[in-house]
Design a protein around this motif. Structure first.
Motif, PDB file in Angstrom:
ATOM      1  N   GLN A 168       0.806  -1.214   0.000  1.00 36.87           N
ATOM      2  CA  GLN A 168       0.000   0.000   0.000  1.00 36.87           C
ATOM      3  C   GLN A 168       0.841   1.267   0.000  1.00 36.87           C
ATOM      4  N   GLY A 169       2.153   1.089   0.128  1.00 42.15           N
ATOM      5  CA  GLY A 169       3.038   2.245   0.139  1.00 42.15           C
ATOM      6  C   GLY A 169       2.912   3.100   1.384  1.00 42.15           C
ATOM      7  N   VAL A 170       2.447   2.488   2.481  1.00 39.44           N
ATOM      8  CA  VAL A 170       2.314   3.221   3.741  1.00 39.44           C
ATOM      9  C   VAL A 170       3.683   3.679   4.229  1.00 39.44           C
ATOM     10  N   VAL A 171       4.663   2.785   4.083  1.00 40.76           N
ATOM     11  CA  VAL A 171       6.059   3.073   4.424  1.00 40.76           C
ATOM     12  C   VAL A 171       6.913   2.470   3.317  1.00 40.76           C
ATOM     13  N   SER A 172       7.980   3.153   2.936  1.00 40.70           N
ATOM     14  CA  SER A 172       8.862   2.600   1.912  1.00 40.70           C
ATOM     15  C   SER A 172       9.579   1.381   2.466  1.00 40.70           C
ATOM     16  N   GLU A 173       9.997   0.489   1.580  1.00 41.94           N
ATOM     17  CA  GLU A 173      10.680  -0.729   2.036  1.00 41.94           C
ATOM     18  C   GLU A 173      11.964  -0.390   2.777  1.00 41.94           C
ATOM     19  N   GLU A 174      12.696   0.595   2.279  1.00 44.88           N
ATOM     20  CA  GLU A 174      13.948   0.989   2.944  1.00 44.88           C
ATOM     21  C   GLU A 174      13.688   1.461   4.371  1.00 44.88           C
ATOM     22  N   ASP A 175      12.677   2.302   4.539  1.00 41.38           N
ATOM     23  CA  ASP A 175      12.364   2.792   5.875  1.00 41.38           C
ATOM     24  C   ASP A 175      11.821   1.677   6.759  1.00 41.38           C
ATOM     25  N   TYR A 176      10.977   0.799   6.193  1.00 44.76           N
ATOM     26  CA  TYR A 176      10.366  -0.238   7.008  1.00 44.76           C
ATOM     27  C   TYR A 176      11.418  -1.225   7.532  1.00 44.76           C
ATOM     28  N   VAL A 177      12.375  -1.555   6.709  1.00 41.83           N
ATOM     29  CA  VAL A 177      13.470  -2.434   7.150  1.00 41.83           C
ATOM     30  C   VAL A 177      14.191  -1.804   8.342  1.00 41.83           C
ATOM     31  N   GLN A 178      14.409  -0.482   8.274  1.00 35.07           N
ATOM     32  CA  GLN A 178      15.071   0.210   9.385  1.00 35.07           C
ATOM     33  C   GLN A 178      14.195   0.231  10.627  1.00 35.07           C
ATOM     34  N   LEU A 179      12.891   0.427  10.443  1.00 33.48           N
ATOM     35  CA  LEU A 179      11.971   0.414  11.584  1.00 33.48           C
ATOM     36  C   LEU A 179      11.978  -0.943  12.280  1.00 33.48           C
ATOM     37  N   GLU A 180      12.023  -2.008  11.502  1.00 35.49           N
ATOM     38  CA  GLU A 180      12.098  -3.351  12.099  1.00 35.49           C
ATOM     39  C   GLU A 180      13.376  -3.523  12.914  1.00 35.49           C
ATOM     40  N   LYS A 181      14.491  -3.054  12.378  1.00 34.73           N
ATOM     41  CA  LYS A 181      15.775  -3.179  13.098  1.00 34.73           C
ATOM     42  C   LYS A 181      15.725  -2.393  14.403  1.00 34.73           C
ATOM     43  N   TYR A 182      15.226  -1.174  14.336  1.00 35.69           N
ATOM     44  CA  TYR A 182      15.123  -0.355  15.545  1.00 35.69           C
ATOM     45  C   TYR A 182      14.185  -1.013  16.563  1.00 35.69           C
ATOM     46  N   THR A 183      13.062  -1.547  16.085  1.00 34.24           N
ATOM     47  CA  THR A 183      12.072  -2.170  16.972  1.00 34.24           C
ATOM     48  C   THR A 183      12.671  -3.347  17.730  1.00 34.24           C
ATOM     49  N   LYS A 184      13.389  -4.197  17.031  1.00 36.61           N
ATOM     50  CA  LYS A 184      14.001  -5.362  17.676  1.00 36.61           C
ATOM     51  C   LYS A 184      15.075  -4.954  18.674  1.00 36.61           C
ATOM     52  N   ALA A 185      15.883  -3.965  18.305  1.00 39.49           N
ATOM     53  CA  ALA A 185      16.958  -3.517  19.192  1.00 39.49           C
ATOM     54  C   ALA A 185      16.392  -2.853  20.447  1.00 39.49           C
ATOM     55  N   LEU A 186      15.342  -2.056  20.287  1.00 39.34           N
ATOM     56  CA  LEU A 186      14.715  -1.410  21.439  1.00 39.34           C
ATOM     57  C   LEU A 186      14.069  -2.434  22.362  1.00 39.34           C
ATOM     58  N   PHE A 187      13.423  -3.437  21.767  1.00 41.72           N
ATOM     59  CA  PHE A 187      12.785  -4.482  22.574  1.00 41.72           C
ATOM     60  C   PHE A 187      13.830  -5.286  23.350  1.00 41.72           C
TER      61      PHE A 187
END
Length: 311
Positions: free
Chosen positions: A161-180
């Motif tokens: 749906q293009g809610v978030v670009s793939e490049e940004d979403y990959v980074q969000l996942e990395k940040y999410t896992k590291a923060l958790f």
């Protein structure tokens, strides 16, 4: 009962204001001031009663964890001029909330109990029971609704749906896992289990920032580590620090935020018990004694604190 239900602050140079479920946001161009009120929401509905000291608890826990995780991801916070106020960067928020779960609890359990075995595109194994530890933490994003209910959404749907670009979403996942991982480690040191939590992110120009709150009882669920396995083995409820007990109280009283349902009346006794639980979590998660701020002239003090920096 003293509590901050809402604020109506009038700043000469403010460029806008937004009243969210629990926070009042005042815009000053590239900066924002966020007031953590004592409102409480459940099932995406703001409840009729405010909870004394809840806003202060959220604000101070969020400040602690934003500072603690600044080496993992830059965040929006710049100062805390009042116990209920944060001032920082005005970021353009991503339209998704990054929910990460280490255990099958809350919404995930209710979906699983209803027979679902795929949550936000993530397959869940058979044979799990409520509050079981998952084989590994899973990310189950939701849409970020300005009004109404947030909705589960998969990684694939977000990208399609293009809610978030793939490049940004990959980074969000990395940040999410590291923060958790960081939150899990800190909780373990305090004798707690970080069950699940959510993170929100935004951008200033091309840089991603962690925004909103982090590891608070509104955004996170905690279990007491001591006795966790014994309670699981006996199919007993987990001893937890979160607002899930408020959701359960609402469910028991016939309310889940659905059309036509009327909010049950929260007694003074129940409101005070919720306040006590928030303070209990603060002291357990931070290891510090909670110092209650005065409600005398509270709105004036909040106005002065913001105006001094941004007025």
């Amino acid at each position: 009962m003293d509590a901050i239900k809402s604020t109506k602050l009038e700043f000469e140079n403010a460029t806008g204001v937004y009243h969210g479920k629990v926070r009042d946001v005042y815009f000053f161009g590239k900066k924002i001031a966020i007031v953590a009120t004592d409102r409480i929401s459940a099932f995406d509905v703001v409840l009729n009663r405010a909870i004394p000291y809840k806003g202060q608890v959220l604000n101070q826990i969020a400040e602690k964890f934003l500072k603690m995780t600044a080496d993992i991801v830059p965040n929006w916070l710049e100062s805390t001029p009042h116990s209920n106020v944060h001032i920082g960067k005005n970021c353009e928020a991503f339209a998704v909330e990054m929910v990460i779960r280490g255990y099958l609890a809350g919404h995930a359990w209710r979906e699983y109990k209803a027979g679902k075995r795929i949550l936000c595109g993530v397959a869940l194994p058979e044979g799990l029971k409520e509050n079981d530890k998952l084989p590994e933490p899973i990310i189950t994003p939701t849409t970020k609704a300005m009004e109404g209910h947030d909705e589960d959404i998969s990684r694939e749907e977000i990208l399609a749906q293009g809610v978030v670009s793939e490049e940004d979403y990959v980074q969000l996942e990395k940040y999410t896992k590291a923060l958790f991982n960081k939150g899990t480690e800190f909780a373990r040191e305090r004798g707690l289990i970080l069950v699940d939590t959510k993170y929100e992110f935004g951008k200033v120009e091309d840089k991603i920032y962690l925004i909103d709150e982090v590891h608070t009882p509104d955004s996170s669920r905690y279990f007491y580590a001591e006795g966790y396995q014994e309670r699981q083995d006996k199919d007993e409820p987990q001893k937890q620090l979160s607002k899930e007990f408020v959701r359960q109280w609402l469910i028991e009283n016939g309310f889940q935020g659905k059309d036509g349902q009327e909010q049950p009346i929260m007694s003074d006794e129940f409101v005070n018990s919720v306040s006590d639980r928030y303070i209990e979590l603060y002291e357990n998660i931070t290891g510090e004694k909670f110092e209650k701020s005065s409600y005398v002239n509270q709105e004036d003090e909040i106005f002065k604190a913001i105006n001094t920096q941004l007025g």
